[in-house]
Scaffold this active site. Structure first.
Site, PDB file in Angstrom:
ATOM      1  N   CYS A   8       0.850  -1.197   0.000  1.00  0.00           N
ATOM      2  CA  CYS A   8       0.000   0.000   0.000  1.00  0.00           C
ATOM      3  C   CYS A   8       0.888   1.250   0.000  1.00  0.00           C
ATOM      4  CB  CYS A   8      -0.882  -0.043   1.250  1.00  0.00           C
ATOM      5  SG  CYS A   8      -1.800   1.452   1.584  1.00  0.00           S
ATOM      6  N   HIS A   9       0.306   2.385  -0.414  1.00  0.00           N
ATOM      7  CA  HIS A   9       1.069   3.638  -0.456  1.00  0.00           C
ATOM      8  C   HIS A   9       1.628   4.041   0.896  1.00  0.00           C
ATOM      9  CE1 HIS A   9      -0.344   4.141  -4.523  1.00  0.00           C
ATOM     10  NE2 HIS A   9       0.556   5.093  -4.631  1.00  0.00           N
ATOM     11  N   THR A  10       0.957   3.655   1.948  1.00  0.00           N
ATOM     12  CA  THR A  10       1.440   4.049   3.274  1.00  0.00           C
ATOM     13  C   THR A  10       2.771   3.367   3.605  1.00  0.00           C
ATOM     14  OG1 THR A  10      -0.854   4.332   3.857  1.00  0.00           O
ATOM     15  CG2 THR A  10       0.701   4.355   5.657  1.00  0.00           C
ATOM     16  N   HIS A  46       1.155  -3.643   6.248  1.00  0.00           N
ATOM     17  CA  HIS A  46       0.025  -3.545   7.181  1.00  0.00           C
ATOM     18  C   HIS A  46      -1.241  -4.117   6.566  1.00  0.00           C
ATOM     19  CE1 HIS A  46      -0.146  -0.029   4.615  1.00  0.00           C
ATOM     20  NE2 HIS A  46      -1.442   0.005   4.832  1.00  0.00           N
ATOM     21  N   GLU A  47      -1.104  -4.768   5.390  1.00  0.00           N
ATOM     22  CA  GLU A  47      -2.283  -5.269   4.682  1.00  0.00           C
ATOM     23  C   GLU A  47      -2.029  -6.745   4.403  1.00  0.00           C
ATOM     24  OE1 GLU A  47      -4.306  -2.709   1.414  1.00  0.00           O
ATOM     25  OE2 GLU A  47      -3.276  -4.285   0.340  1.00  0.00           O
ATOM     26  N   CYS A  92     -10.365  -2.949  20.853  1.00  0.00           N
ATOM     27  CA  CYS A  92     -10.317  -3.630  22.151  1.00  0.00           C
ATOM     28  C   CYS A  92     -11.695  -3.822  22.759  1.00  0.00           C
ATOM     29  CB  CYS A  92      -9.421  -2.861  23.123  1.00  0.00           C
ATOM     30  SG  CYS A  92     -10.184  -1.368  23.829  1.00  0.00           S
ATOM     31  N   CYS A 146     -12.049   0.464  25.502  1.00  0.00           N
ATOM     32  CA  CYS A 146     -11.489   1.796  25.762  1.00  0.00           C
ATOM     33  C   CYS A 146     -12.563   2.864  25.489  1.00  0.00           C
ATOM     34  CB  CYS A 146     -10.230   2.042  24.919  1.00  0.00           C
ATOM     35  SG  CYS A 146     -10.545   2.394  23.176  1.00  0.00           S
ATOM     36  N   CYS A 160     -13.474   2.935  21.794  1.00  0.00           N
ATOM     37  CA  CYS A 160     -14.291   1.807  21.328  1.00  0.00           C
ATOM     38  C   CYS A 160     -15.722   1.912  21.845  1.00  0.00           C
ATOM     39  CB  CYS A 160     -13.679   0.486  21.791  1.00  0.00           C
ATOM     40  SG  CYS A 160     -12.288  -0.057  20.775  1.00  0.00           S
ATOM     41  N   CYS A 171      -9.647   3.013  18.151  1.00  0.00           N
ATOM     42  CA  CYS A 171      -9.270   2.392  19.428  1.00  0.00           C
ATOM     43  C   CYS A 171      -7.879   2.890  19.852  1.00  0.00           C
ATOM     44  CB  CYS A 171      -9.232   0.881  19.252  1.00  0.00           C
ATOM     45  SG  CYS A 171      -8.621  -0.018  20.691  1.00  0.00           S
ATOM     46  N   ARG A 186      -2.390   2.196  20.891  1.00  0.00           N
ATOM     47  CA  ARG A 186      -1.980   3.288  19.995  1.00  0.00           C
ATOM     48  C   ARG A 186      -0.565   3.800  20.288  1.00  0.00           C
ATOM     49  NH1 ARG A 186      -0.697   5.154  16.117  1.00  0.00           N
ATOM     50  NH2 ARG A 186      -0.775   7.333  15.566  1.00  0.00           N
ATOM     51  N   CYS A 220      -6.559  -3.203   4.341  1.00  0.00           N
ATOM     52  CA  CYS A 220      -6.456  -1.744   4.245  1.00  0.00           C
ATOM     53  C   CYS A 220      -7.338  -1.212   3.109  1.00  0.00           C
ATOM     54  CB  CYS A 220      -5.020  -1.260   4.078  1.00  0.00           C
ATOM     55  SG  CYS A 220      -4.932   0.557   4.016  1.00  0.00           S
ATOM     56  N   ARG A 259      -3.092  -3.102  -7.071  1.00  0.00           N
ATOM     57  CA  ARG A 259      -2.536  -3.770  -5.898  1.00  0.00           C
ATOM     58  C   ARG A 259      -1.586  -4.867  -6.340  1.00  0.00           C
ATOM     59  NH1 ARG A 259      -2.864  -0.568  -2.859  1.00  0.00           N
ATOM     60  NH2 ARG A 259      -3.692  -0.685  -0.759  1.00  0.00           N
TER      61      ARG A 259
HETATM   62  P1  NAD Z   1      -3.073   5.631  -5.985  1.00  0.00           P
HETATM   63  O1  NAD Z   1      -1.786   6.279  -6.329  1.00  0.00           O
HETATM   64  O2  NAD Z   1      -3.318   4.216  -6.377  1.00  0.00           O
HETATM   65  O3  NAD Z   1      -4.271   6.495  -6.588  1.00  0.00           O
HETATM   66  C1  NAD Z   1      -4.276   7.879  -6.605  1.00  0.00           C
HETATM   67  C2  NAD Z   1      -5.008   8.310  -7.878  1.00  0.00           C
HETATM   68  O4  NAD Z   1      -5.165   9.726  -7.805  1.00  0.00           O
HETATM   69  C3  NAD Z   1      -4.253   8.009  -9.154  1.00  0.00           C
HETATM   70  O5  NAD Z   1      -5.103   7.330 -10.062  1.00  0.00           O
HETATM   71  C4  NAD Z   1      -3.863   9.381  -9.695  1.00  0.00           C
HETATM   72  O6  NAD Z   1      -3.847   9.431 -11.107  1.00  0.00           O
HETATM   73  C5  NAD Z   1      -4.956  10.255  -9.105  1.00  0.00           C
HETATM   74  N1  NAD Z   1      -4.594  11.662  -8.966  1.00  0.00           N
HETATM   75  C6  NAD Z   1      -3.439  12.184  -8.529  1.00  0.00           C
HETATM   76  N2  NAD Z   1      -3.492  13.527  -8.522  1.00  0.00           N
HETATM   77  C7  NAD Z   1      -4.722  13.863  -8.942  1.00  0.00           C
HETATM   78  C8  NAD Z   1      -5.388  15.110  -9.149  1.00  0.00           C
HETATM   79  N3  NAD Z   1      -4.789  16.254  -8.904  1.00  0.00           N
HETATM   80  N4  NAD Z   1      -6.667  15.060  -9.581  1.00  0.00           N
HETATM   81  C9  NAD Z   1      -7.297  13.885  -9.837  1.00  0.00           C
HETATM   82  N5  NAD Z   1      -6.689  12.687  -9.669  1.00  0.00           N
HETATM   83  C10 NAD Z   1      -5.440  12.678  -9.226  1.00  0.00           C
HETATM   84  O7  NAD Z   1      -3.255   5.786  -4.390  1.00  0.00           O
HETATM   85  P2  NAD Z   1      -4.218   4.947  -3.416  1.00  0.00           P
HETATM   86  O8  NAD Z   1      -3.552   3.699  -2.997  1.00  0.00           O
HETATM   87  O9  NAD Z   1      -5.557   4.847  -4.039  1.00  0.00           O
HETATM   88  O10 NAD Z   1      -4.253   5.903  -2.137  1.00  0.00           O
HETATM   89  C11 NAD Z   1      -4.917   7.145  -2.195  1.00  0.00           C
HETATM   90  C12 NAD Z   1      -4.674   7.928  -0.924  1.00  0.00           C
HETATM   91  O11 NAD Z   1      -5.305   7.298   0.195  1.00  0.00           O
HETATM   92  C13 NAD Z   1      -3.193   8.056  -0.541  1.00  0.00           C
HETATM   93  O12 NAD Z   1      -2.960   9.372  -0.087  1.00  0.00           O
HETATM   94  C14 NAD Z   1      -3.058   7.076   0.625  1.00  0.00           C
HETATM   95  O13 NAD Z   1      -1.998   7.421   1.490  1.00  0.00           O
HETATM   96  C15 NAD Z   1      -4.398   7.240   1.285  1.00  0.00           C
HETATM   97  N6  NAD Z   1      -4.839   6.178   2.224  1.00  0.00           N
HETATM   98  C16 NAD Z   1      -5.601   6.570   3.282  1.00  0.00           C
HETATM   99  C17 NAD Z   1      -6.081   5.638   4.183  1.00  0.00           C
HETATM  100  C18 NAD Z   1      -6.953   6.071   5.323  1.00  0.00           C
HETATM  101  O14 NAD Z   1      -7.269   5.246   6.180  1.00  0.00           O
HETATM  102  N7  NAD Z   1      -7.369   7.313   5.390  1.00  0.00           N
HETATM  103  C19 NAD Z   1      -5.785   4.288   4.003  1.00  0.00           C
HETATM  104  C20 NAD Z   1      -5.007   3.913   2.898  1.00  0.00           C
HETATM  105  C21 NAD Z   1      -4.541   4.866   2.003  1.00  0.00           C
HETATM  106  O1  DAO Z   2      -4.252   8.507  16.210  1.00  0.00           O
HETATM  107  O2  DAO Z   2      -5.591   7.000  16.930  1.00  0.00           O
HETATM  108  C1  DAO Z   2      -4.934   7.489  16.029  1.00  0.00           C
HETATM  109  C2  DAO Z   2      -4.971   6.769  14.688  1.00  0.00           C
HETATM  110  C3  DAO Z   2      -3.982   7.263  13.735  1.00  0.00           C
HETATM  111  C4  DAO Z   2      -3.741   6.330  12.595  1.00  0.00           C
HETATM  112  C5  DAO Z   2      -4.875   6.223  11.638  1.00  0.00           C
HETATM  113  C6  DAO Z   2      -4.438   5.798  10.284  1.00  0.00           C
HETATM  114  C7  DAO Z   2      -4.537   6.922   9.285  1.00  0.00           C
HETATM  115  C8  DAO Z   2      -4.548   6.437   7.897  1.00  0.00           C
HETATM  116  C9  DAO Z   2      -3.185   6.107   7.418  1.00  0.00           C
HETATM  117  C10 DAO Z   2      -3.207   5.280   6.212  1.00  0.00           C
HETATM  118  C11 DAO Z   2      -3.396   3.850   6.531  1.00  0.00           C
HETATM  119  C12 DAO Z   2      -2.784   2.904   5.643  1.00  0.00           C
HETATM  120 ZN    ZN Z   3      -2.764   0.894   3.526  1.00  0.00          ZN
HETATM  121 ZN    ZN Z   4     -10.424   0.268  22.163  1.00  0.00          ZN
END
Ligand code: NAD
Ligand code: DAO
Ligand code: ZN
Ligand code: ZN
Length: 370
Positions: free
Chosen positions: A40-42, A62-63, A92, A95, A98, A106, A110, A170, A365
């Site tokens: 994953c990107h993270t 993480h996935e 959990c 907490c 939760c 949770c 953390r 994820c 993926r």
């Molecule tokens: P990815 O690179 O597979 O997809 C991103 C897409 O966005 C691509 O298709 C790209 O062409 C497009 N893009 C880029 N700039 C753009 C713009 N200006 N306008 C329109 N489209 C644009 O990435 P992903 O794996 O899908 O992850 C996306 C985001 O989600 C990342 O920032 C990642 O870190 C985040 N993420 C968040 C969580 C969460 O829990 N919040 C979990 C996992 C990933």
């Molecule tokens: O502070 O309790 C907390 C949670 C922080 C972490 C949450 C994850 C944010 C998303 C990151 C991308 C996951 C792959």
């Molecule tokens: Zn992820």
């Molecule tokens: Zn909890």
């Protein structure tokens, strides 16, 4: 015991595949044999050194999905042979977080998870010379065997294929959950999804599952259109091909603005566009993308005064032990699709190729099978 793992020795370097030591599970912990893990990107955010809180050396990942091989003292909810998905957001069930109905964050493990150690403050991984190696997001699925807290494991059905359901750890849950658990989107709603990658495609199918009437996908890359249509997109917009103002274009396309908009790019400019094309009076915009360290979002406050809401979601708002097994069922029952998004399969020795494919935008993926 010894296990094979891909170790991030320092920021900005490729991962190194090597044998490492792994101590057995302590109180409340579980030893898991990981069968498959997604990249994953993270993971890349940390590997590259862009994550200011990134710790090294560490075993990233993480996935994943795997099988319980040993349970530590006091473990009640899992037994040897159970199939599990590691959770970077534990559950959990006791907490303050939760017990609150409005969050999935949770806090039980953390603090130690953020330091790369188990709840007792120590790591189970070490180099063969004894140097400690840190855990990552409480999961470290880039290791064939790993140790996690019991509360960081979702027990899943045994007939689910590891090489597909690992993605539920994820990407699938984050995207679908953003629609179902965070937005709580209603039948007949209109949605706009920015970024049609590994997360955005899952937002699309979340909107389809919720019964949305209109699902607009926005991406700079026209190659994303075909796959996005397969996951429910009804209209595609490439911002580079829109003449004039993108917000105005999207507001017109959605008949006054969307009920729900989602950023799955991590770009703060896109986040602003997403907020501003949400419907006046009731539109909600949900940030999923993780922005670069130090980045800030901006809009005119009047956008919120006039009834738009700006929100965010981690792990799609899912409570892992409760919701992940249900999402596995949705996949097994054909309610959601995963297979077409697993575009590449690799062995652990080739894990750096998986990162290269992600950079080149060639994979949705890439999954490593052990
Ligand atoms: P990815 O690179 O597979 O997809 C991103 C897409 O966005 C691509 O298709 C790209 O062409 C497009 N893009 C880029 N700039 C753009 C713009 N200006 N306008 C329109 N489209 C644009 O990435 P992903 O794996 O899908 O992850 C996306 C985001 O989600 C990342 O920032 C990642 O870190 C985040 N993420 C968040 C969580 C969460 O829990 N919040 C979990 C996992 C990933
Ligand atoms: O502070 O309790 C907390 C949670 C922080 C972490 C949450 C994850 C944010 C998303 C990151 C991308 C996951 C792959
Ligand atoms: Zn992820
Ligand atoms: Zn909890």
């Amino acid at each position: 015991m010894r296990t094979k793992a891909a170790v991030a020795l320092e920021a900005g370097k490729p991962l190194e595949v090597m044998e490492v030591n792994l101590e057995g599970p302590k109180e409340g912990e579980v030893l898991v044999e990981i069968k498959a893990t997604g990249i994953c990107h993270t993971d890349e955010f940390t590997r590259s050194g862009d994550d200011p809180e990134g710790l090294f050396p560490a075993i990233l990942g993480h996935e994943g999905a795997g099988v319980v091989v040993e349970v530590g003292p006091g473990v009640k909810s899992l037994e040897v042979g159970d199939h599990v998905i590691p959770l970077y957001t534990a559950e959990c069930r006791e907490c303050e977080y939760c017990l609150h109905p409005k969050t999935n964050l949770c806090q039980k493990v953390r603090a130690t998870q953020g330091k790369g150690v188990m709840p007792d403050g120590t790591s189970r991984f070490s180099m063969l010379d004894g140097t400690p190696i840190l855990h990552y997001m409480g999961c470290s699925t880039f290791s064939n065997y790993t140790v996690l807290p019991e509360i960081s494991l979702a027990k899943i059905r045994k007939d689910a294929p590891f090489d597909k359901v690992c993605y539920i750890g994820c990407g699938v849950t984050t995207g679908i959950g953003a629609v179902i658990y965070t937005a709580k989107a209603e039948i007949g709603c209109r949605g706009v999804v920015f970024g049609l990658g590994g997360i955005g495609l899952n937002v699309l199918q979340g909107l389809r599952l919720a019964g949305a009437d209109q699902i607009v996908g926005v991406d700079l890359n026209n190659d994303k259109k075909e796959m996005a249509e397969r996951f429910g997109m009804t209209h595609f917009v490439n911002p580079a091909e829109v003449e004039g103002d993108l917000v105005a274009h999207l507001v017109e396309l959605t008949g006054g603005g969307a009920d729900y908009t989602f950023d799955a790019t991590g770009n703060v400019g896109v986040m602003r566009t997403a907020l501003e094309c949400a419907h006046k009076g009731w539109g909600e915009s949900i940030i999923i993308g993780v922005a670069p360290a130090g980045a800030e979002i901006a809009t005119r406050p009047f956008q919120l005064v006039t009834g738009r809401s700006w929100r965010g979601t981690a792990f799609g708002g899912a409570r892992g032990r409760t919701d992940v097994p249900k999402i596995v069922d949705w996949y097994m029952d054909g309610k959601i699709e995963i297979d077409p998004m697993i575009t590449h399969k690799l062995k652990l020795e080739d894990i750096n190729k998986g990162f290269d494919l992600m950079h080149a935008g060639e994979s949705i993926r890439a999954v490593v099978e052990y």
